[in-house]
Design a protein around this motif. Structure first.
Motif, PDB file in Angstrom:
ATOM      1  N   THR A   1     -34.560 -42.298  20.893  1.00 31.32           N
ATOM      2  CA  THR A   1     -33.437 -41.961  21.525  1.00 31.32           C
ATOM      3  C   THR A   1     -32.161 -42.207  20.621  1.00 31.32           C
ATOM      4  N   TYR A   2     -30.868 -41.844  20.658  1.00 33.35           N
ATOM      5  CA  TYR A   2     -29.848 -42.364  19.921  1.00 33.35           C
ATOM      6  C   TYR A   2     -29.540 -43.897  20.231  1.00 33.35           C
ATOM      7  N   ARG A   3     -29.775 -44.208  21.510  1.00 34.11           N
ATOM      8  CA  ARG A   3     -29.834 -45.480  22.088  1.00 34.11           C
ATOM      9  C   ARG A   3     -30.648 -46.535  21.285  1.00 34.11           C
ATOM     10  N   GLU A   4     -31.948 -45.851  20.952  1.00 34.91           N
ATOM     11  CA  GLU A   4     -32.871 -46.710  20.369  1.00 34.91           C
ATOM     12  C   GLU A   4     -32.469 -47.074  18.962  1.00 34.91           C
TER      13      GLU A   4
ATOM     14  N   ARG B   1     -34.625 -37.096  19.818  1.00 35.03           N
ATOM     15  CA  ARG B   1     -35.203 -37.307  20.881  1.00 35.03           C
ATOM     16  C   ARG B   1     -36.567 -36.919  20.457  1.00 35.03           C
TER      17      ARG B   1
ATOM     18  N   GLU C   1     -29.542 -46.930  17.689  1.00 38.12           N
ATOM     19  CA  GLU C   1     -28.396 -47.949  17.513  1.00 38.12           C
ATOM     20  C   GLU C   1     -28.887 -49.203  17.837  1.00 38.12           C
ATOM     21  N   GLU C   2     -29.676 -49.542  18.805  1.00 39.09           N
ATOM     22  CA  GLU C   2     -30.397 -50.685  18.922  1.00 39.09           C
ATOM     23  C   GLU C   2     -31.067 -51.322  17.619  1.00 39.09           C
TER      24      GLU C   2
ATOM     25  N   THR D   1     -28.776 -34.706  19.554  1.00 41.04           N
ATOM     26  CA  THR D   1     -29.451 -35.880  20.422  1.00 41.04           C
ATOM     27  C   THR D   1     -30.873 -35.137  20.830  1.00 41.04           C
TER      28      THR D   1
END
Length: 143
Positions: free
Chosen positions: A46-49, A41, A51-52, A37
């Protein structure tokens, strides 16, 4: 050239240890996740971005080799690098080092595939060429 190694330090928490006072073995897999992660970064993503953007990185394989135990309050460094990269696969290699004596505690690898939200394989080089190029530079040592 050699792959770029990303280092992230953490202190072993009491809750991560077992009755013998050593880090419980499954925590190393959690630390591998922290390492990858933080590596991503460093790309400014980020991982979230990721995935988005519709890109998931499910783990397909994991391996660990235990050398020495980490103990409560040790400061450890998670050294993570891209070991293998293709348009559809990504492998990370990890070393967990005790900072105080530079002792190798655990080494391991995880293999991932690039998928969409429906878990269908995607070619990252086509879907997210900038992310793929950054990972490729990590793999090739910043060439």
């Amino acid at each position: 050239m050699s792959p770029i190694i990303h280092a992230h330090r953490l202190r072993v928490r009491y809750g991560e240890t077992d009755q013998m006072g050593v880090v419980y073995h499954t925590n190393y897999l959690n630390w591998f996740e922290v390492g990858r992660t933080e590596l991503i970064r460093n790309a400014g993503l980020t991982y979230r971005e990721l995935e988005e953007r519709g890109v998931l990185l499910p783990v397909t394989d994991a391996s660990l080799s235990y050398k020495k135990p980490a103990r409560y309050d040790d400061v450890v460094e998670i050294q993570t690098r891209v070991k293998e990269l293709s348009a559809v696969r990504l492998a990370f290699a990890y070393d967990i080092i005790r900072v105080s004596d530079q002792e190798l505690l655990v080494s391991g690898e995880t293999m991932h595939v690039f998928t969409n939200a429906e878990l269908k394989l995607i070619r990252l080089s086509r879907t997210e060429p900038e992310v793929y190029a950054w990972l490729d530079a990590q793999y090739k040592g910043g060439e």
